[in-house]
Enzyme design. Structure first.
Site, PDB file in Angstrom:
ATOM      1  N   GLU A 171       0.787  -1.084  -0.032  1.00 54.26           N
ATOM      2  CA  GLU A 171      -0.163  -0.151  -0.084  1.00 54.26           C
ATOM      3  C   GLU A 171       0.770   1.157  -0.015  1.00 54.26           C
ATOM      4  O   GLU A 171       1.383   1.514   1.133  1.00 54.26           O
ATOM      5  CB  GLU A 171      -1.117   0.013   1.238  1.00 54.26           C
ATOM      6  N   CYS A 214      -2.162   8.840   3.230  1.00 52.07           N
ATOM      7  CA  CYS A 214      -1.980   8.481   1.749  1.00 52.07           C
ATOM      8  C   CYS A 214      -2.917   8.720   0.865  1.00 52.07           C
ATOM      9  O   CYS A 214      -2.806   9.138  -0.265  1.00 52.07           O
ATOM     10  CB  CYS A 214      -1.458   6.940   1.612  1.00 52.07           C
TER      11      CYS A 214
END
Ligand code: ADP
Length: 458
Positions: free
Chosen positions: A230, A264
């Site tokens: 990720e 993020c």
């Protein structure tokens, strides 16, 4: 013995404590222990694993306020957000516990009068889980708990920016009494992370930068083991003239400035229909200037410091590059002089062009660049003009338009009109340079399992 020193980015880097860096020998021993534990953990009934993890859940739940304050001090997250992050992580934890039995139950894929075909989900083995500092609790929950539920053992490396949070997690996990070797931690920076993945592990689960993700992908390829990555994002937000503007402004400010812009899937590039651009910029300016920047331990604060001086030093040249190339500061754009630490003022930039670093790169701080568009096609092209593909935000009152645009964005999660797609039952992960694989829901669980089909004659 070498140590990682934990400092407070809100209080001029005052020292909070230190943690010994794991030696190569210690890392090897933790992995060996995890490998010794994996047979028994795999053979432990899922219902028993769930019961043991319920004790872990209780352990974190009981100490949530203590942990929230530690996170606030260690990485500068405003205290209200830090408490919220614990609830957020616990919500995911609860979600995994609730669905594990259903998702991991053997599945009949074919049956006739003569044969029965079933798929069984089995653990992969020992997972090296490497995580960053931006959400010290939920990064841990996301990376570790589904692995333990499916029956993998875990060696965790938390980020060097928050070693005390790592220690806190280890303490709660140890008290919960999981069998020896099922979960352990190593401490240190990139070198320790690299040593960990070079030990005999079976799986790498990583959250962090794309650059490191690529390195780990290479290591995994040499070992021929699986990765789940990720990585970063540079999520676009598109505002159409038919949007509910006040509600869009609220969502944009929340999604860009939460955690001082260090998420993020933050909204990192704003794309506004030209005929409403002046209005949107004016309202954004007011909303951004109403943020309370300061001491994260103060409950009124909405924007604390960045996590570290390193992060402040990474952000500053990105903004300077934009200014050099003609961007205009509407608000912010500097380090505030009256605050001592890793602070940076919430910033709004216009006259932004695609050659600027704030457009091309991931910006991990409280800076929002704005560009304008005339047609839907132009908006979509601008939104997809990034190496990343984690998420995207669309604001429009026209259902046909927003759904068409959502379907054309190259990203793993789309928020329409401010709806939050982060739920334990939804997949999370990215297209393009934002990652490989998905976390959460059935998709996340299956990533962590081997699938075994057993066909039998009746
Ligand atoms: P960030 O920019 O958010 O700090 P990084 O990708 O640098 O993201 O770091 C995320 C995590 O990966 C941290 O725990 C860090 O220590 C670890 N890490 C960094 N470099 C490596 C590497 N070469 N091998 C393994 N882990 C690494």
């Amino acid at each position: 013995m070498k140590k990682i020193v934990s400092t407070n980015p809100a209080k001029n880097y005052e020292v909070l404590g230190e943690v010994p860096i794991s030696t190569k020998k210690e890392i090897a021993e933790k992995v060996a222990q995890a490998n010794r534990a994996k047979k028994e953990w795999k053979e432990t009934e899922l219902s028993q694993r769930i019961d043991m993890l319920k004790c872990v859940y209780e352990g974190f739940s009981k100490r949530r306020l203590e942990f929230a304050l530690l996170k606030t001090r260690e990485m500068g997250m405003p205290i209200n957000i830090s408490v919220g992050e614990i609830y957020f992580g616990l919500q995911y934890f609860r979600g995994y516990l609730d669905v594990a039995e259903k998702i991991l139950a053997p599945e009949t894929t074919f049956e006739d009068s003569k044969t029965l075909h079933r798929v069984f989900y089995e653990p992969i083995g020992t997972a090296a889980v490497i995580i960053p500092w931006n959400f010290p609790f939920s990064n841990f929950i996301w990376g570790v708990i589904p692995n333990l539920l499916v029956g993998n053992t875990v060696v965790l490396k938390h980020a060097e920016e928050c070693p005390l949070s790592g220690k806190f997690i280890e303490e709660v996990m140890t008290k919960a009494g999981l069998p020896k070797g099922v979960f352990s931690e190593v401490y240190g920076n990139a070198k320790v992370g690299s040593q960990l993945v070079h030990e005999p592990i079976d799986l790498i689960c990583f959250t962090g930068s794309t650059a490191v993700g690529k390195l780990l992908y290479e290591t995994a390829a040499k070992k021929f083991i699986k990765v789940i990555l990720e990585c970063g994002g540079s999520d676009p937000g598109i505002v159409f003239a038919d949007a509910d503007i006040p509600s869009a402004i609220q969502s944009i400010v929340y999604n860009r400035f939460l955690n001082c812009g260090q998420a993020c899937n933050a909204l990192k590039r704003l794309i506004v229909e030209e005929r409403i651009a002046d209005l949107v910029v004016k309202q954004l300016k007011a909303a951004i200037e109403s943020q309370v920047v300061g001491d994260p331990e103060d409950t009124n604060t909405t924007v604390g410091p960045l996590v570290s001086k390193k992060q402040q030093m990474a952000l500053t040249p990105q903004v300077q590059d934009a200014l050099k190339k003609g961007a205009k500061i509407i608000t912010g754009g500097k380090i505030p002089k009256h605050l001592k630490g890793a602070y940076y003022l919430p910033t709004l930039l216009t006259n932004v062009t695609p050659d600027m670093r704030v457009w091309k790169e991931e910006v991990f701080g409280p800076v929002l660049p704005v560009v304008t568009f005339k047609t839907d096609e132009e908006a979509i092209a601008l939104a997809n003009d990034t190496p990343y593909g984690l998420g995207g935000y669309v604001y429009s009152g026209n259902r046909e338009r927003r759904e068409r645009v959502a379907s054309q964005l190259q990203a793993g999660g789309i928020s329409i009109n401010g709806a939050d797609y982060l739920l334990p039952c939804n997949p999370f992960g990215g297209y393009k340079a934002s990652g490989i694989g998905r976390e959460h829901g059935k998709w996340g669980f299956y990533e962590l399992c081997e699938k075994k089909v057993v066909a039998e004659k009746k």
